[in-house]
Motif scaffolding. Sequence first.
Motif, short mmCIF file in Angstrom:
data_model
loop_
_atom_site.label_atom_id
_atom_site.label_comp_id
_atom_site.label_asym_id
_atom_site.label_seq_id
_atom_site.Cartn_x
_atom_site.Cartn_y
_atom_site.Cartn_z
N ASP A 416 -24.57 -26.96 20.20
CA ASP A 416 -23.89 -25.78 19.68
C ASP A 416 -22.41 -25.76 20.11
O ASP A 416 -21.85 -24.72 20.43
N ALA A 417 -21.82 -26.95 20.10
CA ALA A 417 -20.41 -27.08 20.51
C ALA A 417 -19.51 -27.04 19.29
O ALA A 417 -19.95 -27.24 18.15
N GLU A 418 -18.23 -26.77 19.52
CA GLU A 418 -17.25 -26.79 18.45
C GLU A 418 -17.21 -28.18 17.81
O GLU A 418 -17.25 -29.18 18.53
N PRO A 419 -17.14 -28.27 16.47
CA PRO A 419 -17.03 -29.58 15.83
C PRO A 419 -15.85 -30.37 16.40
O PRO A 419 -14.76 -29.82 16.58
N GLY A 420 -16.10 -31.64 16.69
CA GLY A 420 -15.05 -32.48 17.25
C GLY A 420 -15.07 -32.57 18.77
O GLY A 420 -14.30 -33.35 19.35
N THR A 421 -15.95 -31.81 19.42
CA THR A 421 -15.99 -31.82 20.89
C THR A 421 -16.37 -33.20 21.42
O THR A 421 -15.70 -33.75 22.30
N CYS A 422 -17.45 -33.76 20.91
CA CYS A 422 -17.91 -35.07 21.37
C CYS A 422 -16.87 -36.14 21.06
O CYS A 422 -16.57 -37.00 21.88
N ARG A 423 -16.30 -36.09 19.86
CA ARG A 423 -15.31 -37.09 19.46
C ARG A 423 -14.09 -37.04 20.38
O ARG A 423 -13.54 -38.09 20.76
N ALA A 424 -13.67 -35.84 20.78
CA ALA A 424 -12.52 -35.71 21.67
C ALA A 424 -12.83 -36.29 23.05
O ALA A 424 -11.98 -36.96 23.66
N LEU A 425 -14.04 -36.04 23.54
CA LEU A 425 -14.43 -36.62 24.82
C LEU A 425 -14.42 -38.14 24.75
O LEU A 425 -13.93 -38.82 25.65
N LEU A 426 -14.98 -38.69 23.68
CA LEU A 426 -15.04 -40.14 23.53
C LEU A 426 -13.64 -40.74 23.44
O LEU A 426 -13.35 -41.77 24.07
N SER A 427 -12.76 -40.11 22.69
CA SER A 427 -11.40 -40.63 22.54
C SER A 427 -10.66 -40.61 23.87
O SER A 427 -9.85 -41.50 24.16
N GLY A 428 -10.92 -39.59 24.69
CA GLY A 428 -10.28 -39.52 25.99
C GLY A 428 -10.76 -40.60 26.94
O GLY A 428 -9.99 -41.13 27.75
N LEU A 429 -12.05 -40.93 26.83
CA LEU A 429 -12.62 -41.95 27.72
C LEU A 429 -12.40 -43.36 27.20
O LEU A 429 -12.22 -44.30 27.98
N LEU A 430 -12.41 -43.51 25.88
CA LEU A 430 -12.41 -44.85 25.29
C LEU A 430 -11.56 -44.85 24.03
O LEU A 430 -12.08 -44.80 22.91
N PRO A 431 -10.25 -44.88 24.15
CA PRO A 431 -9.38 -44.88 22.97
C PRO A 431 -9.63 -46.13 22.11
O PRO A 431 -9.94 -47.20 22.62
N GLY A 432 -9.49 -45.93 20.80
CA GLY A 432 -9.54 -47.08 19.91
C GLY A 432 -10.86 -47.34 19.23
O GLY A 432 -10.95 -48.21 18.36
N VAL A 433 -11.93 -46.63 19.59
CA VAL A 433 -13.22 -46.82 18.93
C VAL A 433 -13.22 -46.03 17.63
O VAL A 433 -12.98 -44.82 17.62
N THR A 434 -13.51 -46.70 16.52
CA THR A 434 -13.44 -46.06 15.21
C THR A 434 -14.74 -45.34 14.88
O THR A 434 -15.81 -45.66 15.40
N ASP A 435 -14.64 -44.36 13.98
CA ASP A 435 -15.80 -43.55 13.61
C ASP A 435 -16.88 -44.36 12.90
O ASP A 435 -18.07 -44.08 13.03
N ALA A 436 -16.46 -45.35 12.09
CA ALA A 436 -17.41 -46.02 11.20
C ALA A 436 -18.23 -47.11 11.89
O ALA A 436 -19.22 -47.58 11.33
N ILE A 437 -17.87 -47.50 13.11
CA ILE A 437 -18.57 -48.61 13.75
C ILE A 437 -19.98 -48.20 14.16
O ILE A 437 -20.23 -47.04 14.52
N HIS A 438 -20.92 -49.13 14.06
CA HIS A 438 -22.30 -48.88 14.47
C HIS A 438 -22.38 -48.99 15.99
O HIS A 438 -21.79 -49.90 16.58
N PRO A 439 -23.11 -48.08 16.66
CA PRO A 439 -23.22 -48.17 18.12
C PRO A 439 -23.69 -49.52 18.64
O PRO A 439 -23.29 -49.95 19.72
N ARG A 440 -24.55 -50.21 17.86
CA ARG A 440 -25.03 -51.51 18.35
C ARG A 440 -23.94 -52.57 18.34
O ARG A 440 -24.07 -53.62 18.99
N ASP A 441 -22.86 -52.33 17.59
CA ASP A 441 -21.75 -53.28 17.55
C ASP A 441 -20.73 -53.03 18.66
O ASP A 441 -19.74 -53.77 18.76
#
Length: 564
Positions: A416-441
Amino acid sequence: MIRFEDVSVTYDGADEPTVRGVDFEVPEGELVLLAGPSGVGKSTVLGAVGGLVPHFTGGTLGGRVTVAGRDTRTHKPRELADVVGTVGQDPLSHFVTDTVEDELAYGMESLGLPPAVMRRRVEETLDLLGLAPLRGRPIATLSGGQQQRVAIGSVLTAHPSVLVLDEPTSALDPAAAEEVLAVLQRLVHDLGTTVLLAEHRLERVVQYADRIVLLPAPGAAPVLGSPAEVMAVSPVFPPVVELGRLAGWSPLPLTVRDARRRAAPLRERLAAHPRTPAAPVAPATALPAPRPSASRRLRRRAPDGPAPVPYAAEVRGLAVRRGRVPALRHVDLTVSPGETVALMGRNGAGKSTLLGALTGLVEPSAGSVRTGGLVPHRTAPRDLVRRVGLVPQEPRDLLYADTVAAECLAADRDADAEPGTCRALLSGLLPGVTDAIHPRDLSEGQRLTLALAVVLTARPPLLLLDEPTRGLDYGAKSRLVTLLRALAAEGHAIVLATHDVELAAELAHRVVLLAEGEVIADGPTTEVSVASPSFAPQVAKVLAPQRWLTVAQVRDALAREVLA
């Protein structure tokens, strides 16, 4: 023995090559370390040696890779199996049998070796890697570090000419890591085995390397040289090298021994300061946690005194059995809001089991567990998830979607978080990971970071992390430390099970040391870490008997000296 000739690899759907301009040679009987930040393509380079790239992963391989004269473009992995032994980041993906002894024998059976030879090599490998007490154990019951040793052993029994290892010590405690690296060094020196390995914990490996191949950035050409030459220009480096850079030492030290020989003037400067630094201080909002006595008699004494403190986690007299094996015995532990506690100890000491008990995944055989006032194994997951979050060793246990974007959207929705919360956390920890990539890659470290972002989206009051720096370079680890410190300052309690002594030195207020399922030490990080040669960080070893733990502490002290 291994030759890369202007190699590039472009995966399907990618706009740019993951690696390009890779051109180097690994002679027979050398140990070469492949280093670089997370996501630069180290696993891709390693995969190309055994033919996994491109035969298994797909994509386009440019240039030429040869191993013992065999072109990996025309030889599939099974046609290289008698020459190349490969151990990837995820040991579970390697196993094809159920028990330790069977797994060690399986590769030799596939090569058709005589039973007498197989028996002798299994015994040799059990002794080399300290696995003899586990020979009959089901692999599923082993700790992550024990599984890592079995995966390495299953490759060693075939006596390959070339060993390719991806993060071989990432799940090992310091003593076990030293044992594995000593075995690799013996294979190189005594048998002429060629070893190419990638490792982020350079403090463990750099002194064993004959040469280093540095991948400085995604798509950048590699830098090849001696360990001292490469460390002088590398964007990733162990604490002892960072300390040498700070002190202006030349050539840079690669080992604690080298640094100690030059550290006397630095120790004299630091001794002039009125106080020695302590471990990170818990924020003022944190409640003091009483230290349980090491005496079993005192631990069993009936509680008395003032009213109970509202702990984020409270464990009393906890015992857990896994079949006939006692995993935890008489464990007492309290964690206050705002406190960061590091669980440390050998592989199989019970760290992951204790985290499992705190999340309700493991039911106690005796004693009690409470997290946020709830009994975890009796609480519905939907109610517990808002109180406690676990980032496990295997991130695939949390990741189910087909893209990074979908994982983040699901995390926002579930929390129940604001949209974009998880993405912002990920970008802060790991810049450069694109949205379209599969987690297994993603690399192992990138998947762990994504899993961490997913769990942090719910901002649980109690956060549990199991080996959170596996696969992370020093920059990613620094960003993780910054985030976790901020969470602790806000009152979140953090418990992390880790073999990363440098992480514990940077982050933990307390260290709880486990051995054979029991707590053998519980106290401030400075006291517990410095007292243990195995779990002391590099800076503490270099500057002992003074109690400095990190380069950042030394840098701050020297800066105050200049200002004064």
